[in-house]
Design an enzyme around this catalytic site. Structure first.
Site, PDB file in Angstrom:
ATOM      1  N   HIS A  91       3.558  16.527   3.809  1.00  0.00           N
ATOM      2  CA  HIS A  91       3.094  15.839   2.605  1.00  0.00           C
ATOM      3  C   HIS A  91       1.570  15.903   2.559  1.00  0.00           C
ATOM      4  O   HIS A  91       0.900  15.461   3.485  1.00  0.00           O
ATOM      5  CB  HIS A  91       3.572  14.384   2.589  1.00  0.00           C
ATOM      6  CG  HIS A  91       5.020  14.254   2.192  1.00  0.00           C
ATOM      7  ND1 HIS A  91       5.540  13.138   1.599  1.00  0.00           N
ATOM      8  CD2 HIS A  91       6.044  15.122   2.291  1.00  0.00           C
ATOM      9  CE1 HIS A  91       6.837  13.329   1.350  1.00  0.00           C
ATOM     10  NE2 HIS A  91       7.156  14.520   1.775  1.00  0.00           N
ATOM     11  N   TYR A 219       3.583   4.366  -3.323  1.00  0.00           N
ATOM     12  CA  TYR A 219       3.290   2.982  -2.950  1.00  0.00           C
ATOM     13  C   TYR A 219       3.014   2.252  -4.253  1.00  0.00           C
ATOM     14  O   TYR A 219       2.005   2.517  -4.900  1.00  0.00           O
ATOM     15  CB  TYR A 219       2.065   2.913  -2.035  1.00  0.00           C
ATOM     16  CG  TYR A 219       2.317   3.415  -0.629  1.00  0.00           C
ATOM     17  CD1 TYR A 219       2.311   4.772  -0.329  1.00  0.00           C
ATOM     18  CD2 TYR A 219       2.555   2.510   0.414  1.00  0.00           C
ATOM     19  CE1 TYR A 219       2.531   5.222   0.967  1.00  0.00           C
ATOM     20  CE2 TYR A 219       2.776   2.957   1.710  1.00  0.00           C
ATOM     21  CZ  TYR A 219       2.764   4.308   1.983  1.00  0.00           C
ATOM     22  OH  TYR A 219       2.984   4.753   3.270  1.00  0.00           O
ATOM     23  N   PRO A 310       4.411  -2.763   8.574  1.00  0.00           N
ATOM     24  CA  PRO A 310       4.804  -1.361   8.374  1.00  0.00           C
ATOM     25  C   PRO A 310       4.033  -0.583   7.302  1.00  0.00           C
ATOM     26  O   PRO A 310       4.062   0.652   7.332  1.00  0.00           O
ATOM     27  CB  PRO A 310       6.287  -1.459   8.004  1.00  0.00           C
ATOM     28  CG  PRO A 310       6.497  -2.850   7.538  1.00  0.00           C
ATOM     29  CD  PRO A 310       5.503  -3.700   8.248  1.00  0.00           C
ATOM     30  N   LYS A 314       1.882   3.029  10.652  1.00  0.00           N
ATOM     31  CA  LYS A 314       1.027   3.280  11.812  1.00  0.00           C
ATOM     32  C   LYS A 314       1.715   3.039  13.162  1.00  0.00           C
ATOM     33  O   LYS A 314       1.217   3.503  14.200  1.00  0.00           O
ATOM     34  CB  LYS A 314      -0.235   2.400  11.737  1.00  0.00           C
ATOM     35  CG  LYS A 314      -1.290   2.943  10.784  1.00  0.00           C
ATOM     36  CD  LYS A 314      -2.073   4.087  11.401  1.00  0.00           C
ATOM     37  CE  LYS A 314      -2.914   4.861  10.416  1.00  0.00           C
ATOM     38  NZ  LYS A 314      -2.288   6.082   9.916  1.00  0.00           N
ATOM     39  N   TYR A 402      -4.957   7.204   6.718  1.00  0.00           N
ATOM     40  CA  TYR A 402      -3.521   7.443   6.590  1.00  0.00           C
ATOM     41  C   TYR A 402      -3.079   8.643   7.418  1.00  0.00           C
ATOM     42  O   TYR A 402      -2.047   8.602   8.101  1.00  0.00           O
ATOM     43  CB  TYR A 402      -3.159   7.662   5.112  1.00  0.00           C
ATOM     44  CG  TYR A 402      -1.685   7.541   4.809  1.00  0.00           C
ATOM     45  CD1 TYR A 402      -1.145   6.375   4.277  1.00  0.00           C
ATOM     46  CD2 TYR A 402      -0.810   8.602   5.057  1.00  0.00           C
ATOM     47  CE1 TYR A 402       0.211   6.269   3.999  1.00  0.00           C
ATOM     48  CE2 TYR A 402       0.549   8.509   4.788  1.00  0.00           C
ATOM     49  CZ  TYR A 402       1.049   7.332   4.255  1.00  0.00           C
ATOM     50  OH  TYR A 402       2.400   7.232   3.992  1.00  0.00           O
TER      51      TYR A 402
HETATM   52  C1  DHB Z   1       7.954   5.015   5.659  1.00  0.00           C
HETATM   53  C2  DHB Z   1       7.643   3.784   6.193  1.00  0.00           C
HETATM   54  C3  DHB Z   1       6.401   3.244   6.004  1.00  0.00           C
HETATM   55  O1  DHB Z   1       6.088   2.054   6.525  1.00  0.00           O
HETATM   56  C4  DHB Z   1       5.445   3.909   5.277  1.00  0.00           C
HETATM   57  O2  DHB Z   1       4.231   3.346   5.078  1.00  0.00           O
HETATM   58  C5  DHB Z   1       5.741   5.154   4.745  1.00  0.00           C
HETATM   59  C6  DHB Z   1       7.009   5.695   4.944  1.00  0.00           C
HETATM   60  C7  DHB Z   1       9.310   5.605   5.844  1.00  0.00           C
HETATM   61  O3  DHB Z   1      10.152   4.967   6.480  1.00  0.00           O
HETATM   62  O4  DHB Z   1       9.562   6.707   5.353  1.00  0.00           O
END
Ligand code: DHB
Length: 408
Positions: A91, A219, A310, A314, A402
């Protein structure tokens, strides 16, 4: 099952514990622990890794699915990248959706880096297979784990999945035993500092049998709450939406879940492709750090030392960054029988940990609907998102954080 002091089970057949020695005993056998033992083995250092969970239990726990560039490089550099390169998806950016529209953060254009969509459970499977292939000593499904004499001559005791007691003497012990770490609790209070923050929301996570709704991750911030549209394969998608931490996932019908997700992303112009929901769980949100990440002959790695919320994925990346540094410093510690490299590890790891703590906190607080937010809070949040996405400097910070800071 309870054991008496010499390791005999109190019910069933008595068994004398088997005494062995190793250079590094690792409590935990999740992906970070296994990467560590894999790296140690490549440096000619012996280890034993134990985990309370069965291999199947670990494989069936759904976790995040985004690998930073350095995490992928670590798998490539150590010969465990066949599947991630074949089955993962590169990505080159993400969408930040808010205010009725969407803004792409172009990782390639801004920082020349990318992420790889590849689930944590698959990283675990690849490493567990590699350890098995290489004859690594990994014991799943153990019970009655204890660690003692950490400042002097460490010993790890456990009962294996066949009921046999073990006593392993090790030069060093690594606590890679997750967010409910037993190892971190063995550090005396006076010797450590704990930092903790709870959030007034959680994520409702689902897996759905549907095609992807967009080429990259979305997001989405809206008055209807945060939503994250992630992916797994061409036919399976991972999605999350903001919920109350006490929410019971079992009480939600598929229709109710889709309505909630469609409303959240619909506010920013997206429509999701729907399908059967095959998994639903509520994920807690916390920030936690224990400093330092060493005590005597014990070191902590991954979630045992730090937890992040989450948002931004990270957790595993940070754990892999820990063990990359830890393998280097442990090699010095083992070969020179010196404790100083453990303090160096802690310092090097914590520099990254706090950057990631800030990034995860910022992504979380910037994107979620905050309970009891005042109209000022709401407009300020929109101002933050506009400032970040509307400036090359702001977007570059996000892209760098990121995709992951360079290893140090
Ligand atoms: C996923 C989980 C995340 O916390 C995130 O920021 C991006 C992707 C995932 O499970 O695909």
């Amino acid at each position: 099952m309870a054991v008496d002091p010499v390791g005999r089970r109190q019910s069933g057949m008595p068994s004398t514990p088997v005494s062995t020695k190793t250079q590094v005993a690792v409590v935990g056998a999740g992906p970070a622990a296994l990467m560590l033992t894999h790296l140690l083995a490549r440096a000619g250092i012996e280890s034993v890794a134990i985990d309370l969970r069965s291999r199947q239990e670990i494989e069936e726990t759904h976790r995040a699915g985004i690998l930073e560039q350095d995490s992928v490089d670590l798998l490539v550099d150590t010969g465990v990248s066949e599947r991630v390169l074949r089955d993962g998806y590169r990505h080159d950016g993400i969408e930040l959706a808010f205010g009725g529209g969407s803004h792409r953060i172009d990782f390639q254009g801004l920082v020349g880096a990318a992420t790889q969509l590849y689930p944590q459970t698959d990283v675990f499977i690849d490493l567990a297979d590699a350890r098995e292939r290489d004859g690594g000593d990994v014991r799943f499904g153990v019970t009655d784990v204890s660690v003692d004499d950490l400042t002097d001559s460490p010993v790890v005791r456990f009962i294996d999945s066949n009921g046999q007691g073990h006593q392993v003497r090790a030069d060093f012990v690594v606590g890679a035993d997750g967010s409910r770490s037993l190892c971190r609790r063995t550090v005396p209070k006076a010797e450590r500092q704990q930092y903790f923050r709870e959030y007034p929301f959680a994520w409702f996570g689902i897996l759905a049998e549907a095609p992807p709704s967009a080429p990259e991750l979305i997001y989405s911030h809206s008055p209807h709450g945060f939503a994250l549209i992630s992916q797994r394969t061409e036919t399976l998608q991972r999605m999350y939406f903001q919920c109350d931490p006490t929410e019971d996932a079992r009480t939600w019908s598929d229709d109710r879940i889709w309505e909630r997700l469609q409303t959240s992303v619909g506010a920013n112009g997206y429509t999701l492709k729907e399908g059967a929901i095959t998994s639903r769980t509520v994920l807690p949100f916390r920030s936690f750090v224990q400093e330092p990440m060493h005590h005597g002959r014990l070191v902590l790695a991954g979630d045992a030392a730090h937890t992040v919320p989450p948002t931004g994925a990270k957790g595993l990346n940070l754990a892999l960054a820990d063990v990359r540094v830890l393998a280097e410093e442990l090699e010095r510690a083992v070969t020179q029988d010196d404790l100083a490299p453990l303090a160096t590890y802690s310092k090097r790891a914590l520099a990254r940990v706090w950057k990631a703590q800030h990034f995860s906190y910022r992504m979380t607080t910037m994107l979620h609907t905050l309970p009891h937010a005042t109209p000022f809070d709401v407009r300020r949040q929109e101002g933050e998102l506009a400032a970040l996405t509307g400036s090359v400097a702001g977007s570059t910070y996000l892209a760098e954080a990121y995709t992951g800071w360079p290893a140090r």
